[in-house]
Structure formats: structure tokens, C-alpha cells
Design an enzyme around this catalytic site. Structure first.
Site, PDB file in Angstrom:
ATOM      1  N   ARG A  18       0.808  -1.218   0.000  1.00 53.14           N
ATOM      2  CA  ARG A  18       0.000   0.000   0.000  1.00 53.14           C
ATOM      3  C   ARG A  18       0.845   1.273   0.000  1.00 53.14           C
ATOM      4  O   ARG A  18       0.351   2.364  -0.215  1.00 53.14           O
ATOM      5  CB  ARG A  18      -0.955  -0.013   1.211  1.00 53.14           C
ATOM      6  CG  ARG A  18      -2.099  -0.997   1.053  1.00 53.14           C
ATOM      7  CD  ARG A  18      -2.799  -1.309   2.364  1.00 53.14           C
ATOM      8  NE  ARG A  18      -2.088  -2.310   3.157  1.00 53.14           N
ATOM      9  CZ  ARG A  18      -2.541  -2.834   4.285  1.00 53.14           C
ATOM     10  NH1 ARG A  18      -3.706  -2.444   4.769  1.00 53.14           N
ATOM     11  NH2 ARG A  18      -1.841  -3.739   4.949  1.00 53.14           N
ATOM     12  N   SER A 109       4.389  -5.727  15.760  1.00 54.21           N
ATOM     13  CA  SER A 109       4.372  -5.508  14.313  1.00 54.21           C
ATOM     14  C   SER A 109       5.425  -4.463  13.968  1.00 54.21           C
ATOM     15  O   SER A 109       5.474  -3.409  14.606  1.00 54.21           O
ATOM     16  CB  SER A 109       3.011  -4.985  13.875  1.00 54.21           C
ATOM     17  OG  SER A 109       2.210  -6.050  13.489  1.00 54.21           O
ATOM     18  N   ASP A 111       5.338  -2.518  11.693  1.00 54.83           N
ATOM     19  CA  ASP A 111       4.733  -1.292  11.169  1.00 54.83           C
ATOM     20  C   ASP A 111       3.795  -0.626  12.182  1.00 54.83           C
ATOM     21  O   ASP A 111       2.921   0.142  11.820  1.00 54.83           O
ATOM     22  CB  ASP A 111       4.002  -1.572   9.845  1.00 54.83           C
ATOM     23  CG  ASP A 111       2.770  -2.455  10.027  1.00 54.83           C
ATOM     24  OD1 ASP A 111       2.650  -3.115  11.067  1.00 54.83           O
ATOM     25  OD2 ASP A 111       1.930  -2.470   9.102  1.00 54.83           O
ATOM     26  N   GLY A 148      -8.351  -5.082  11.776  1.00 55.48           N
ATOM     27  CA  GLY A 148      -9.078  -6.231  12.296  1.00 55.48           C
ATOM     28  C   GLY A 148      -9.823  -5.783  13.550  1.00 55.48           C
ATOM     29  O   GLY A 148      -9.358  -4.920  14.289  1.00 55.48           O
ATOM     30  N   ASN A 180      -7.820  -4.456  16.562  1.00 55.68           N
ATOM     31  CA  ASN A 180      -6.661  -5.263  16.936  1.00 55.68           C
ATOM     32  C   ASN A 180      -5.409  -4.477  16.561  1.00 55.68           C
ATOM     33  O   ASN A 180      -5.247  -4.055  15.424  1.00 55.68           O
ATOM     34  CB  ASN A 180      -6.725  -6.582  16.144  1.00 55.68           C
ATOM     35  CG  ASN A 180      -5.416  -7.346  16.205  1.00 55.68           C
ATOM     36  OD1 ASN A 180      -4.669  -7.242  17.179  1.00 55.68           O
ATOM     37  ND2 ASN A 180      -5.138  -8.118  15.165  1.00 55.68           N
ATOM     38  N   TYR A 377      34.482  31.306   1.134  1.00 52.67           N
ATOM     39  CA  TYR A 377      34.553  29.851   1.107  1.00 52.67           C
ATOM     40  C   TYR A 377      35.804  29.449   1.876  1.00 52.67           C
ATOM     41  O   TYR A 377      36.927  29.843   1.505  1.00 52.67           O
ATOM     42  CB  TYR A 377      34.620  29.293  -0.326  1.00 52.67           C
ATOM     43  CG  TYR A 377      34.902  27.805  -0.284  1.00 52.67           C
ATOM     44  CD1 TYR A 377      33.986  26.941   0.308  1.00 52.67           C
ATOM     45  CD2 TYR A 377      36.101  27.278  -0.757  1.00 52.67           C
ATOM     46  CE1 TYR A 377      34.245  25.588   0.420  1.00 52.67           C
ATOM     47  CE2 TYR A 377      36.367  25.909  -0.640  1.00 52.67           C
ATOM     48  CZ  TYR A 377      35.434  25.075  -0.051  1.00 52.67           C
ATOM     49  OH  TYR A 377      35.707  23.738   0.074  1.00 52.67           O
ATOM     50  N   ASN A 388      40.604  37.871  11.252  1.00 49.44           N
ATOM     51  CA  ASN A 388      39.521  38.523  10.513  1.00 49.44           C
ATOM     52  C   ASN A 388      39.635  38.142   9.038  1.00 49.44           C
ATOM     53  O   ASN A 388      40.659  38.402   8.407  1.00 49.44           O
ATOM     54  CB  ASN A 388      39.622  40.045  10.666  1.00 49.44           C
ATOM     55  CG  ASN A 388      38.368  40.708  10.126  1.00 49.44           C
ATOM     56  OD1 ASN A 388      37.375  40.857  10.836  1.00 49.44           O
ATOM     57  ND2 ASN A 388      38.402  41.076   8.859  1.00 49.44           N
ATOM     58  N   TYR A 398      41.559  23.292  -3.916  1.00 49.47           N
ATOM     59  CA  TYR A 398      41.502  22.160  -4.849  1.00 49.47           C
ATOM     60  C   TYR A 398      42.249  22.508  -6.117  1.00 49.47           C
ATOM     61  O   TYR A 398      41.991  23.545  -6.742  1.00 49.47           O
ATOM     62  CB  TYR A 398      40.023  21.877  -5.154  1.00 49.47           C
ATOM     63  CG  TYR A 398      39.761  20.653  -5.970  1.00 49.47           C
ATOM     64  CD1 TYR A 398      40.361  19.431  -5.669  1.00 49.47           C
ATOM     65  CD2 TYR A 398      38.876  20.694  -7.039  1.00 49.47           C
ATOM     66  CE1 TYR A 398      40.094  18.300  -6.424  1.00 49.47           C
ATOM     67  CE2 TYR A 398      38.595  19.559  -7.792  1.00 49.47           C
ATOM     68  CZ  TYR A 398      39.215  18.367  -7.485  1.00 49.47           C
ATOM     69  OH  TYR A 398      38.944  17.248  -8.219  1.00 49.47           O
TER      70      TYR A 398
HETATM   71  C1  UD1 Z   1      -2.765  -6.737  10.784  1.00 45.49           C
HETATM   72  C2  UD1 Z   1      -3.818  -7.607  11.474  1.00 45.49           C
HETATM   73  C3  UD1 Z   1      -5.014  -6.726  11.812  1.00 45.49           C
HETATM   74  C4  UD1 Z   1      -4.593  -5.564  12.666  1.00 45.49           C
HETATM   75  C5  UD1 Z   1      -3.459  -4.787  12.011  1.00 45.49           C
HETATM   76  C6  UD1 Z   1      -2.897  -3.773  13.000  1.00 45.49           C
HETATM   77  C7  UD1 Z   1      -3.562  -9.843  10.516  1.00 45.49           C
HETATM   78  C8  UD1 Z   1      -4.154 -10.849   9.595  1.00 45.49           C
HETATM   79  N1  UD1 Z   1      -4.212  -8.682  10.601  1.00 45.49           N
HETATM   80  O1  UD1 Z   1      -3.336  -6.285   9.568  1.00 45.49           O
HETATM   81  O2  UD1 Z   1      -5.989  -7.499  12.516  1.00 45.49           O
HETATM   82  O3  UD1 Z   1      -5.701  -4.705  12.902  1.00 45.49           O
HETATM   83  O4  UD1 Z   1      -2.380  -5.670  11.649  1.00 45.49           O
HETATM   84  O5  UD1 Z   1      -1.927  -2.933  12.435  1.00 45.49           O
HETATM   85  O6  UD1 Z   1      -2.592 -10.121  11.169  1.00 45.49           O
HETATM   86  N2  UD1 Z   1       4.107  -9.422   7.917  1.00 45.49           N
HETATM   87  C9  UD1 Z   1       5.060 -10.415   7.847  1.00 45.49           C
HETATM   88  N3  UD1 Z   1       4.859 -11.461   6.995  1.00 45.49           N
HETATM   89  C10 UD1 Z   1       3.746 -11.578   6.236  1.00 45.49           C
HETATM   90  C11 UD1 Z   1       2.754 -10.567   6.322  1.00 45.49           C
HETATM   91  C12 UD1 Z   1       2.958  -9.497   7.189  1.00 45.49           C
HETATM   92  O7  UD1 Z   1       6.077 -10.346   8.516  1.00 45.49           O
HETATM   93  O8  UD1 Z   1       3.643 -12.559   5.500  1.00 45.49           O
HETATM   94  C13 UD1 Z   1       4.344  -8.272   8.807  1.00 45.49           C
HETATM   95  C14 UD1 Z   1       4.302  -6.968   8.069  1.00 45.49           C
HETATM   96  O9  UD1 Z   1       5.617  -6.602   7.617  1.00 45.49           O
HETATM   97  C15 UD1 Z   1       3.785  -6.012   9.123  1.00 45.49           C
HETATM   98  C16 UD1 Z   1       2.945  -6.895  10.031  1.00 45.49           C
HETATM   99  O10 UD1 Z   1       3.318  -8.223   9.759  1.00 45.49           O
HETATM  100  O11 UD1 Z   1       4.834  -5.429   9.863  1.00 45.49           O
HETATM  101  C17 UD1 Z   1       1.451  -6.717   9.786  1.00 45.49           C
HETATM  102  O12 UD1 Z   1       1.166  -7.037   8.440  1.00 45.49           O
HETATM  103  P1  UD1 Z   1       0.163  -6.178   7.538  1.00 45.49           P
HETATM  104  O13 UD1 Z   1       0.082  -6.793   6.213  1.00 45.49           O
HETATM  105  O14 UD1 Z   1       0.499  -4.748   7.628  1.00 45.49           O
HETATM  106  O15 UD1 Z   1      -1.206  -6.464   8.326  1.00 45.49           O
HETATM  107  P2  UD1 Z   1      -2.476  -5.537   8.419  1.00 45.49           P
HETATM  108  O16 UD1 Z   1      -3.264  -5.655   7.167  1.00 45.49           O
HETATM  109  O17 UD1 Z   1      -2.093  -4.178   8.864  1.00 45.49           O
HETATM  110 CA    CA Z   2      -0.188  -3.095   9.034  1.00 42.48          CA
END
Ligand code: UD1
Ligand code: CA
Length: 474
Positions: A18, A109, A111, A148, A180, A377, A388, A398
Site C-alpha cells: 500500500r 508488528s 509497522d 481487524g 486489533n 569559502y 579577521n 583544490y
Molecule cells: C494486521 C492484522 C489486523 C490488525 C493490524 C494492526 C492480521 C491478519 N491482521 O493487519 O488485525 O488490525 O495488523 O496494524 O494479522 N508481515 C510479515 N509477513 C507476512 C505478512 C505481514 O512479517 O507474511 C508483517 C508486516 O511486515 C507487518 C505486520 O506483519 O509489519 C502486519 O502485516 P500487515 O500486512 O500490515 O497487516 P495488516 O493488514 O495491517
Molecule cells: Ca499493518
């Protein structure tokens, strides 16, 4: 608490579709630091770095290189088939290495970067107190769309019945307010026992970690939720716009921290201040200032509008006038810079020294009380105290192949528009006449003139006019 009872997994393998960016999502920056580094920093306050498992996949080498210095462990998820699949990879890694399973596993997470150490610890503590198999950190934001949703049978009881992803919500569940956060604590055995039973029968065709909640409940295990104190802390960063929202929140928090420590920041919402920046009390930051990297500014200083200061160290009572750019520079107390001074790396400005309008310095030391106020410079140069430098004077460092040093002794006076052709040494207390090209060393106390003598022709204008008129007359 025995720390080895806990490990932390950070899910960081996703591409971040995204974002529409070539850079892996967890390496995008907010507050001047990669998302993943924020999460690791919070995790490290709860367990030691070697108990943190980063699950990486998309551009894994790049992600690894960016965070390797933290000492965390890495687990590869070669294909990103969902958050449940990420946990399957972690389980496989434990099985392969034979490492003892931690009793409890906190899952973060990559992110969700604003998560605070206190909140991670609170999830851990509630999990232990509730004897839960799974504890979910939740929040109730103004707009829950995209997240979620955590469903409870009784809104006032901690027990959760399921987590339902946005795309799987029934119409009557669309307004479910509790999201979540993607942050959990699991009893490790209970989680690992369920991972093989996950399927991909859902809108994204992925293994959802969130499905584990209902699976544990079906087996009579305890799944509970705890609400975060602040909503901002659990907001995800799935789009650039969301990321910039978190960036603003984080920078405002930094500005508030500095203001609480006695720093005046006018219009803090216009300033861009990285999280690691420190500033002493009674310093004033004007609107539209950027303080980046490991910048430190002492007390009683003033940073005027439109200055950008990157990884630089400034002493006390320093005045940075409007529009200065500093990059890896050191500025001692009582110095005055700008307006529009450009201090490039390894510029060292001494106590009380002045660097004025449109002056560029690079690998330049300017001694105590020395002044270079207009259009200079100064590159590859060591300048003593009380020197001064006249308007427009420059070092010619250079020769087209190599850089050479200019040394200027204490108290020297460099006349305006001089060019000092390096390598060259100007002795202490010497004078360089304005407009000189200096190619040879100048001894202490000498006057050096490096320009042709002026020729003056008295009455030349009138004589030329008379000659022209005489020509017209004939
Ligand atoms: C996920 C949750 C959602 C929650 C949201 C909060 C799931 C199915 N959903 O959704 O319920 O509200 O986070 O921010 O978990 N990642 C991996 N491997 C993968 C997929 C993702 O390591 O195969 C990591 C991503 O890099 C990211 C994190 O897991 O850091 C979350 O993945 P993302 O795809 O962003 O999940 P959301 O759609 O945000
Ligand atoms: Ca996410």
C-alpha cells in the site's frame, strides 16, 4: 520476572504494497528513524536483544543490514504468506535450532512504531495475571476502518471471542469499534500448537495470525484483550499518509519533551525535530526549524527560522540566524552564525566566532573569536584565534586533483576578496592586502600584497572628451 521466560517476535517481512514504494515498509522513517528500529528500541527495554526475533522476508538483506547493529536475531520468511505464516517460520526456526522455547511470546508488528515500552510491559503483566493463552492489545480509534476488529461477548469483560479482519466483517459488524493493534502476548506452546491448523480461506488468501484467537477460544483457552492508554500508540503505518500522521505525532511528542525541559519552541507543529535531538534549557527554537539526527544544542541559544541542523553539536549561548544549514558541524559556545551560513562536515567553529552571510565552510577550524562575516569559502583550513577574514576572501583548496591545506595564524587579517592558494601558510599577525592572490607562505607579522599596482591617470576623462569633440569639429 525471569527475562528468559519471554521472547519477542517482530513481524517485519511484509512488502508494504500500500506504500507504492521500492523501499521495504519497515525501513521507511518516522521521526528520523526506520519504523523497525523504533519497534526494536521499545522491545529491547522488555527483553535482551538476543531474545528478539525479527521475521524478515521482503528485501531481507537490506532490512538485516539496517538493524543488525542492534544484536537482534533474524528469522527468514522467504515468501510472505501472512502474519500466521510469519509465526510458522518462527516455529520452524525453533524446531531446527533446538533452542528452548520461551514460555511466553510477545508479538509486535514492525509497522506499529509508536508502541511504548510501558505498554509492552503492561500486555505482558495482564497476560500473566489473567493466565491467558493469548492477550491482545486493542484500541478504539475515531475511525476503525481497515483494522481487524476484536469481538467480545461482554464489552465489560476481558474475554475475547474472535478477531475478524476488515474484509471478513459482516455488515452488522462493520461498526465494531475495538481494533486489533497487531500486538499480542501468547503462551508459546498454545500458539505453536495452533499454527499448523491455520488456512488461507479468506479475502487475502493468507494465513492470518488473528484466526488463532477463535481457535484457542474454541478449545476452551483464555483469550483476553487490554486497551492501550493512547490510540496513537497502536496506529499502523500502511500508507505514506498514515506514516506522516505518525511522524507528526512523534515529532510533537519530541517537541513536548523538549519544552518540558525548558526549551521554548514557537509553533512546534512547524518544526521537524528528530527523536534523538537534545536541547538545553532556555534555548529558543523559532518556527520552521529542522533539528535532525544526533544534534545537540546547549542552553541559552537561539535558532532562528528556516535553519536546518543535521547531526551537529552546538554549545551554549549560540545564535543561529535565519536560513543556516549545518551538517556534522561543531559550534562552540557564544558563536554567531548566518544568516544563510552553510557549515559542511568537519566544520569546527570556535568560542565566540562569527560565520556570516553566504559563508561556506568545510573541514574548517575557525579559532576563538575569529570572524568570517561575508561571502567566504573556507575549505580544508585551520584558522587560529582572533583572525579577521574580509568579505569575499576564499581558500583555493583544490587543484583539480588533490585538496590542500590553508593554515592561518592567530590574529591575521585577510583583506577582502583575497584568494589563498593552498597549500599555503599565513603567519600569525600578518596582513594580506585586499584583492591579493596569495601563492606563497607569508611570515608572521608581514604584509603581503599579491596584486598588480594601481595606475591612476589624472584628468583622463576630460582629455578624452576634448579629443572626441575635436574629431567631431573637423
Ligand atoms: C494486521 C492484522 C489486523 C490488525 C493490524 C494492526 C492480521 C491478519 N491482521 O493487519 O488485525 O488490525 O495488523 O496494524 O494479522 N508481515 C510479515 N509477513 C507476512 C505478512 C505481514 O512479517 O507474511 C508483517 C508486516 O511486515 C507487518 C505486520 O506483519 O509489519 C502486519 O502485516 P500487515 O500486512 O500490515 O497487516 P495488516 O493488514 O495491517
Ligand atoms: Ca499493518
Amino acid at each position: 520476572m525471569v527475562p528468559t521466560e519471554f521472547a519477542i517476535a517482530i513481524m517485519a517481512a511484509g512488502k508494504g504494497t500500500r506504500l507504492k514504494s521500492k523501499r521495504p515498509k519497515v525501513l521507511h522513517e518516522i521521526g528520523g528513524r526506520a519504523l523497525l528500529l523504533h519497534v526494536i528500541a521499545a522491545a529491547e527495554t522488555v527483553v535482551p536483544a538476543d531474545h528478539i526475533y525479527c521475521i524478515i522476508g521482503h528485501e531481507s538483506e537490506r532490512v538485516k543490514a539496517a538493524v543488525a547493529s542492534t544484536g537482534v536475531q533474524f528469522v527468514l520468511q522467504p515468501e510472505q504468506r501472512g502474519t500466521g505464516h510469519a509465526m510458522q517460520m518462527l516455529k520452524a526456526d525453533f524446531e531446527l535450532s533446538g533452542a528452548p522455547l520461551p514460555k511466553h511470546l510477545l508479538v509486535l508488528s514492525g509497522d506499529v512504531p509508536l508502541i511504548r515500552p510501558e505498554t509492552i510491559a503492561a500486555v505482558r503483566d495482564v497476560h500473566l495475571r489473567e493466565h491467558a493463552a493469548m492477550t491482545i492489545l486493542t484500541a478504539v480509534p475515531a475511525d476503525p476502518t481497515g483494522y481487524g476488529r476484536v469481538l467480545r461477548a461482554n464489552p465489560n469483560a476481558p474475554e475475547v471471542t474472535a478477531i475478524v479482519e476488515q474484509k471478513s466483517l459482516r455488515p452488522d459488524q462493520l461498526s465494531a469499534p475495538e481494533i486489533n493493534s497487531g500486538i499480542y502476548c501468547f503462551e508459546t506452546h498454545a500458539l505453536f500448537a495452533k499454527l499448523d491448523a491455520l488456512d488461507t480461506n479468506n479475502a487475502h488468501g493468507e494465513f492470518y495470525l488473528t484466526d488463532v484467537a477463535a481457535m484457542l477460544v474454541a478449545e476452551g483457552k483464555r483469550v483476553v484483550a487490554i486497551k492501550a492508554d493512547s490510540v496513537d500508540e497502536v496506529l499502523g503505518a500502511n500508507t505514506i499518509a498514515e506514516m506522516m500522521h505518525l511522524d507528526a505525532a512523534m515529532r510533537l511528542a519530541t517537541a513536548k519533551r523538549l519544552m518540558a525541559a525548558g526549551v521554548t519552541i514557537f509553533r512546534p507543529e512547524t518544526c521537524v525535530i528528530d527523536a534523538q535531538v537534545t536541547v538545553g534549557p532556555d534555548t529558543t527554537i523559532e518556527p520552521y526549524v529542522q533539528l535532525l539526527g544526533n544534534t545537540h544544542i546547549g542552553s541559552d541559544s537561539r535558532i532562528r527560522s528556516y535553519s536546518v541542523i543535521q547531526s551537529s553539536q552546538l554549545g551554549d549561548n549560540v545564535l543561529v540566524r535565519n536560513g543556516c544549514i549545518l551538517d556534522n558541524a561543531e559550534v562552540a559556545s557564544n558563536a554567531i552564525l548566518g544568516p544563510y551560513a552553510h557549515l559542511r562536515p568537519e566544520s569546527r567553529i570556535g568560542d565566540g566566532a562569527h560565520v556570516g552571510n553566504f559563508v561556506e565552510t568545510k573541514k574548517a577550524t575557525l579559532g576563538k573569536g575569529s570572524k568570517a562575516n561575508h561571502l567566504n569559502y573556507l575549505g580544508d583550513t585551520v584558522i587560529g584565534a582572533g583572525v579577521n577574514i574580509g568579505a569575499g576572501a576564499i581558500t583555493c583548496n583544490y587543484d583539480g586533483v588533490n585538496k590542500h591545506l590553508t593554515t592561518i595564524g592567530d590574529g591575521a587579517f585577510i583583506g577582502s576578496d583575497s584568494t589563498l592558494v593552498a597549500p599555503v601558510t599565513i603567519g600569525a599577525g600578518s596582513y594580506i592586502a585586499a584583492g591579493s592572490s596569495i601563492t606563497e607562505d607569508v611570515p608572521e607579522g608581514a604584509l603581503a600584497l599579491g596584486r598588480s599596482r594601481q595606475t591612476t591617470k589624472p584628468g583622463w576623462v576630460a582629455a578624452r572628451k576634448a579629443a572626441a569633440e575635436a574629431k567631431k569639429g573637423c
